[in-house]
Design a protein around this motif. Structure first.
Motif, short mmCIF file in Angstrom:
data_model
loop_
_atom_site.label_atom_id
_atom_site.label_comp_id
_atom_site.label_asym_id
_atom_site.label_seq_id
_atom_site.Cartn_x
_atom_site.Cartn_y
_atom_site.Cartn_z
N ASP A 219 9.09 -8.69 21.78
CA ASP A 219 9.87 -9.79 21.22
C ASP A 219 9.32 -10.26 19.88
O ASP A 219 8.37 -9.71 19.35
CB ASP A 219 9.93 -10.96 22.21
CG ASP A 219 11.01 -10.74 23.27
OD1 ASP A 219 11.66 -9.68 23.24
OD2 ASP A 219 11.18 -11.62 24.13
N ALA A 220 9.94 -11.32 19.37
CA ALA A 220 9.57 -11.85 18.06
C ALA A 220 8.08 -12.19 17.98
O ALA A 220 7.52 -12.75 18.90
CB ALA A 220 10.40 -13.10 17.77
N THR A 221 7.48 -11.81 16.87
CA THR A 221 6.03 -11.96 16.72
C THR A 221 5.69 -12.34 15.28
O THR A 221 6.31 -11.88 14.34
CB THR A 221 5.32 -10.64 17.05
OG1 THR A 221 5.68 -10.21 18.36
CG2 THR A 221 3.80 -10.80 16.98
N ALA A 222 4.66 -13.17 15.15
CA ALA A 222 4.06 -13.45 13.84
C ALA A 222 2.59 -13.10 13.93
O ALA A 222 1.92 -13.39 14.93
CB ALA A 222 4.23 -14.92 13.47
N ILE A 223 2.08 -12.46 12.89
CA ILE A 223 0.67 -12.10 12.84
C ILE A 223 0.07 -12.77 11.62
O ILE A 223 0.46 -12.49 10.48
CB ILE A 223 0.48 -10.57 12.75
CG1 ILE A 223 1.16 -9.89 13.93
CG2 ILE A 223 -1.01 -10.23 12.74
CD1 ILE A 223 1.15 -8.38 13.84
N LEU A 224 -0.87 -13.68 11.85
CA LEU A 224 -1.46 -14.46 10.78
C LEU A 224 -2.98 -14.33 10.81
O LEU A 224 -3.56 -14.08 11.86
CB LEU A 224 -1.11 -15.95 10.94
CG LEU A 224 0.37 -16.33 10.98
CD1 LEU A 224 0.50 -17.81 11.27
CD2 LEU A 224 1.04 -15.96 9.68
N PRO A 225 -3.62 -14.51 9.65
CA PRO A 225 -5.09 -14.55 9.66
C PRO A 225 -5.56 -15.77 10.43
O PRO A 225 -4.87 -16.79 10.50
CB PRO A 225 -5.45 -14.65 8.17
CG PRO A 225 -4.23 -15.20 7.52
CD PRO A 225 -3.06 -14.67 8.30
N ARG A 226 -6.74 -15.67 11.02
CA ARG A 226 -7.26 -16.75 11.85
C ARG A 226 -7.42 -18.05 11.07
O ARG A 226 -7.37 -19.14 11.64
CB ARG A 226 -8.60 -16.33 12.47
CG ARG A 226 -9.03 -17.18 13.66
CD ARG A 226 -10.39 -16.71 14.16
NE ARG A 226 -10.36 -15.34 14.64
CZ ARG A 226 -10.04 -14.98 15.88
NH1 ARG A 226 -9.73 -15.91 16.76
NH2 ARG A 226 -10.05 -13.71 16.24
N ASN A 227 -7.62 -17.95 9.75
CA ASN A 227 -7.80 -19.14 8.92
C ASN A 227 -6.50 -19.58 8.25
O ASN A 227 -6.52 -20.26 7.23
CB ASN A 227 -8.87 -18.89 7.86
CG ASN A 227 -8.49 -17.77 6.89
OD1 ASN A 227 -7.54 -17.04 7.13
ND2 ASN A 227 -9.25 -17.63 5.82
N ALA A 228 -5.36 -19.21 8.84
CA ALA A 228 -4.07 -19.61 8.27
C ALA A 228 -3.98 -21.13 8.18
O ALA A 228 -4.50 -21.86 9.03
CB ALA A 228 -2.94 -19.07 9.14
N MET A 229 -3.33 -21.60 7.13
CA MET A 229 -3.18 -23.02 6.91
C MET A 229 -2.13 -23.61 7.86
O MET A 229 -1.25 -22.88 8.34
CB MET A 229 -2.79 -23.30 5.46
CG MET A 229 -3.85 -22.84 4.47
SD MET A 229 -5.43 -23.68 4.74
CE MET A 229 -5.01 -25.34 4.22
N PRO A 230 -2.20 -24.90 8.16
CA PRO A 230 -1.28 -25.52 9.11
C PRO A 230 0.20 -25.27 8.82
O PRO A 230 0.97 -24.93 9.72
CB PRO A 230 -1.63 -27.01 9.02
CG PRO A 230 -3.08 -27.02 8.65
CD PRO A 230 -3.24 -25.86 7.71
N ALA A 231 0.61 -25.44 7.57
CA ALA A 231 2.02 -25.26 7.24
C ALA A 231 2.47 -23.82 7.48
O ALA A 231 3.62 -23.58 7.87
CB ALA A 231 2.27 -25.65 5.78
N GLU A 232 1.59 -22.87 7.26
CA GLU A 232 1.92 -21.47 7.50
C GLU A 232 2.15 -21.22 8.99
O GLU A 232 3.05 -20.47 9.38
CB GLU A 232 0.78 -20.58 6.97
CG GLU A 232 1.09 -19.10 7.01
CD GLU A 232 -0.01 -18.26 6.38
OE1 GLU A 232 0.18 -17.04 6.27
OE2 GLU A 232 -1.05 -18.83 5.99
N ILE A 233 1.33 -21.85 9.82
CA ILE A 233 1.48 -21.69 11.26
C ILE A 233 2.79 -22.31 11.72
O ILE A 233 3.53 -21.72 12.52
CB ILE A 233 0.29 -22.33 11.99
CG1 ILE A 233 -1.01 -21.58 11.65
CG2 ILE A 233 0.51 -22.31 13.51
CD1 ILE A 233 -2.27 -22.22 12.20
#
Length: 222
Positions: free
Chosen positions: A105-119
């Protein structure tokens, strides 16, 4: 997205699995601070979260678990007919193991230090049935596609100005035109001018798409 995932019209229901209690608390604060999101619960592992949720199924699961324990997510998935969309926070979002570990299903992959707005933007994207991937991962998933700063038409992106990047970052924070104008001490018409320029350079048709394209192509790290 499956029918059972967002059948309701309320806030996006979010649950968290994170080893760090500090990260869990930070993500809870982030979710609870956004009226479009609803916090269901958090835990250090999938089994504990399943007990915590007591039958409730989140729309989106935000997690930083490593691939060797990713099978534990099946415990949570069994709570409903469809697994929640996944926002995965990892140290190296371009790692090769990602391609084998991704759920269907739908997935987002972000760096562990992603900023709040990005999350937050990523949570909303996967809740809408979208995937958020880096250009490098997307290139490996789509043979023949090279990661580049190009529009779909093949035309290269024109670099955004510093002011346009400021405006785009404020869009990612959910600010409206009047608030952007107030914070930058410019007129509403100037904000509209900047937005028009941003949309044209990125090939975006709306504010959400502009933010997603801006993150995807490295113009902002929100």
């Amino acid at each position: 997205m499956s029918d059972g995932q967002r059948a309701h019209m309320g806030p996006v229901r979010v649950a968290v699995i994170a080893v760090s209690s500090q990260l869990r608390a930070s993500l809870q604060t982030l979710v609870e601070g956004n009226p479009a999101l609803g916090f269901l619960g958090s835990a250090a592992d999938a089994e504990t979260l399943a007990d915590c949720l007591a039958g409730s199924v989140p729309d989106v699961l935000v997690t930083d678990i490593e691939p060797d324990v990713s099978d534990a997510l099946k415990t949570l998935f069994e709570l409903g007919h469809a697994p929640p969309a996944l926002v995965l926070l990892i140290d190296d979002p371009d790692s090769d193991w990602i391609l084998d570990a991704l759920p269907a299903d739908a997935t987002a992959i972000l760096p562990r230090n992603a900023m709040p707005a990005e999350i937050v933007v990523s949570i909303e994207a996967v809740a809408a049935g979208l995937c958020v991937l880096s250009p490098d991962i997307l290139a490996r998933l789509l043979p023949g596609r090279k990661p580049s700063h190009h529009m779909a038409s093949g035309e290269p992106f024109e670099a955004l100005t510093l002011r346009e990047i400021e405006v785009l970052a404020m869009l990612a924070d959910g600010l409206g035109n009047k608030e952007i104008a107030r914070q930058l001490d410019i007129s509403d018409n100037t904000v509209k001018f900047h937005l028009s320029s941003i949309f044209g350079k990125l090939g975006a048709t709306n504010r959400t798409e502009a933010v997603m394209l801006g993150m995807r192509h490295g113009f902002i790290m929100v």
